[in-house]
Design an enzyme around this catalytic site. Structure first.
Site, short mmCIF file in Angstrom:
data_model
loop_
_atom_site.label_atom_id
_atom_site.label_comp_id
_atom_site.label_asym_id
_atom_site.label_seq_id
_atom_site.Cartn_x
_atom_site.Cartn_y
_atom_site.Cartn_z
N ASP A 16 0.87 -1.18 0.00
CA ASP A 16 0.00 0.00 0.00
C ASP A 16 0.91 1.23 0.00
O ASP A 16 1.97 1.21 0.61
CB ASP A 16 -0.88 -0.01 1.27
CG ASP A 16 -2.15 0.80 1.09
OD1 ASP A 16 -3.24 0.21 1.15
OD2 ASP A 16 -2.06 2.04 0.91
N THR A 64 -4.37 6.74 0.67
CA THR A 64 -5.70 6.83 1.27
C THR A 64 -5.89 5.78 2.36
O THR A 64 -6.83 5.87 3.14
CB THR A 64 -6.82 6.67 0.21
OG1 THR A 64 -6.61 5.44 -0.49
CG2 THR A 64 -6.82 7.81 -0.79
N GLY A 65 -5.02 4.80 2.42
CA GLY A 65 -5.12 3.75 3.43
C GLY A 65 -4.54 4.22 4.76
O GLY A 65 -3.99 5.32 4.87
N THR A 106 -16.35 -3.00 -9.76
CA THR A 106 -17.40 -2.16 -9.19
C THR A 106 -18.67 -2.20 -10.02
O THR A 106 -18.62 -2.41 -11.24
CB THR A 106 -16.90 -0.69 -9.12
OG1 THR A 106 -18.01 0.16 -8.83
CG2 THR A 106 -16.33 -0.22 -10.45
N PHE A 115 -6.70 -4.44 -4.46
CA PHE A 115 -7.71 -3.46 -4.02
C PHE A 115 -7.27 -2.02 -4.23
O PHE A 115 -8.05 -1.11 -3.96
CB PHE A 115 -7.99 -3.63 -2.52
CG PHE A 115 -8.54 -4.98 -2.14
CD1 PHE A 115 -9.90 -5.19 -2.05
CD2 PHE A 115 -7.69 -6.04 -1.88
CE1 PHE A 115 -10.41 -6.44 -1.70
CE2 PHE A 115 -8.18 -7.29 -1.52
CZ PHE A 115 -9.55 -7.48 -1.44
N TYR A 174 -14.09 6.68 -13.40
CA TYR A 174 -13.84 5.63 -12.41
C TYR A 174 -14.35 4.27 -12.94
O TYR A 174 -13.59 3.29 -13.01
CB TYR A 174 -14.52 5.99 -11.08
CG TYR A 174 -14.56 4.83 -10.12
CD1 TYR A 174 -13.37 4.23 -9.69
CD2 TYR A 174 -15.76 4.31 -9.65
CE1 TYR A 174 -13.40 3.14 -8.83
CE2 TYR A 174 -15.80 3.23 -8.78
CZ TYR A 174 -14.61 2.65 -8.38
OH TYR A 174 -14.64 1.57 -7.54
N LEU A 201 -0.23 4.05 1.17
CA LEU A 201 -0.80 4.82 2.28
C LEU A 201 -1.32 6.18 1.84
O LEU A 201 -1.44 7.09 2.66
CB LEU A 201 0.21 4.96 3.44
CG LEU A 201 0.67 3.63 4.06
CD1 LEU A 201 1.69 3.88 5.18
CD2 LEU A 201 -0.50 2.82 4.60
#
Ligand code: UDP
Length: 326
Positions: free
Chosen positions: A31, A35-36, A116, A72, A140, A33
């Site tokens: 990740d 947004t995590g 999605t 993800f 998106y 980071l």
């Protein structure tokens, strides 16, 4: 088994890492980071890397062996994608391509990919199944659909085995309150309604009560994040016997309106949800409900949370645990 969970510091990815670790599957989280949350990486090591950096990815795959990847990492805000499409395509398409190339170089042949409901665009049916036309209405959704196409091509050309899982509205939190849903800014209905009820956020803005639905507010299909995690692990098993690129829709098959969600949050929290009605939010279809019959039939998916209240209770428990920490 050792699984690389890309985006494992985010909302759904962190629940995935927990789900795998509880089943004694080794997890490594990758990740950047952006947004995590570092604090969400509680199961397995964290590698801080950006999927837009192919050299970093090559180093990650050269250093250790992974049996599969769950992916993800993504930019996932519709409005932002309309305003800044290049950055969405760079991360969601370019970054994923880097990841796929690193997997190929290092002989990792199984992928479960976060897709999605936004790949479908405006719904043309009451319940959206896998045969529904795919006409995304924002960058998106388009970026995720492009990856689904890449995965199909990769299956033919390189034998990559993949499952794309198209989530409807992910909601809820780990039942033990360890991790939950926290975005900044928070744009999602459930956390915003809970924060409004608890007084930890502003009054909720309800976007539009003039839709052609029974109470005039949008209807969505809320699916618990642990049920999504369950589906990912089943998807990986499915790939053992099923080569190729596959896609499944994941939802509860039941729709709840924004007003029903507000009422349910008030019920489980035992507090009113202060809110006011504002104009529609651009890009919101009136109704989005999944048909997940195929995931149930082929993956053997059995969502544990079929009702709204238990989903909201898990989310609420996590929000309360955050209050305790402050
Ligand atoms: N919504 C709302 N107020 C909010 C957030 C969302 O009224 O603060 C509405 C939104 O317009 C949509 C539904 O709640 O009709 C679900 O929105 P969310 O952003 O949670 O998920 P989406 O369906 O956009 O993926």
């Amino acid at each position: 088994m050792h699984i690389l969970v890309c985006g494992g510091a985010g909302y759904i990815g962190s629940h995935m890492a927990r789900w795998l670790a509880l089943r004694d599957i080794r997890v490594t989280v990758l990740d950047d980071l952006s947004t995590g949350h570092r604090s969400f990486v509680q199961w397995g090591d964290l590698i801080e890397a950006d999927i837009r950096d192919p050299v970093a990815l090559d180093r990650v795959f050269a250093a250790q062996r992974f049996d599969a990847v769950m992916h993800f990492c993504a930019r996932s805000l519709v409005g932002e994608s309309v305003a800044d499409p290049y950055s969405y395509y760079a991360s969601n398409v370019g970054g994923t391509l880097n990841l796929l190339q690193a997997m190929r170089t290092h002989d990792v042949a199984r992928l479960v990919f976060s897709s999605t409901a936004a790949v479908f665009g405006h719904p043309q049916a009451d319940r959206i199944d896998e045969d529904h036309p795919q006409k995304p209405i924002n960058p998106y959704g388009a970026s995720k659909l492009m990856v689904e196409r890449i995965l199909a091509d990769a299956a033919s050309a390189y034998g990559l085995r993949s499952v794309a899982l198209r989530y409807f509205n992910a909601a809820g939190a780990a039942p033990d309150g360890t991790i939950g849903e926290a975005h900044d800014p928070e744009t999602h209905l459930v956390p915003n309604a809970i924060k409004a009820a608890l007084g930890t956020g502003p009054a909720l803005t309800l976007f539009g009560d003039d839709y052609p639905t029974p109470d005039g507010t949008c209807i969505r299909d809320y699916v618990h994040v642990d049920d999504l995690a369950q589906a990912h692990l089943l998807a990986l098993d499915y790939l053992d016997a099923n080569p190729g690129a596959h896609a499944f829709n994941l939802g509860n098959g039941q729709g709840f309106s924004v007003r029903e969600v507000i009422a349910a949050v008030a019920q489980v929290a035992g507090r009113a949800v202060p809110h006011s009605v504002a104009p529609r939010r651009p890009g919101d279809p009136a109704v989005l409900v999944a048909s997940s019959d195929r995931a149930r039939a082929r993956l053997g998916w059995r969502p544990e949370y079929t009702k709204l209240a238990p989903i909201l209770e898990t989310a609420l428990r996590w929000h309360f645990s955050q209050d305790d920490k402050q």
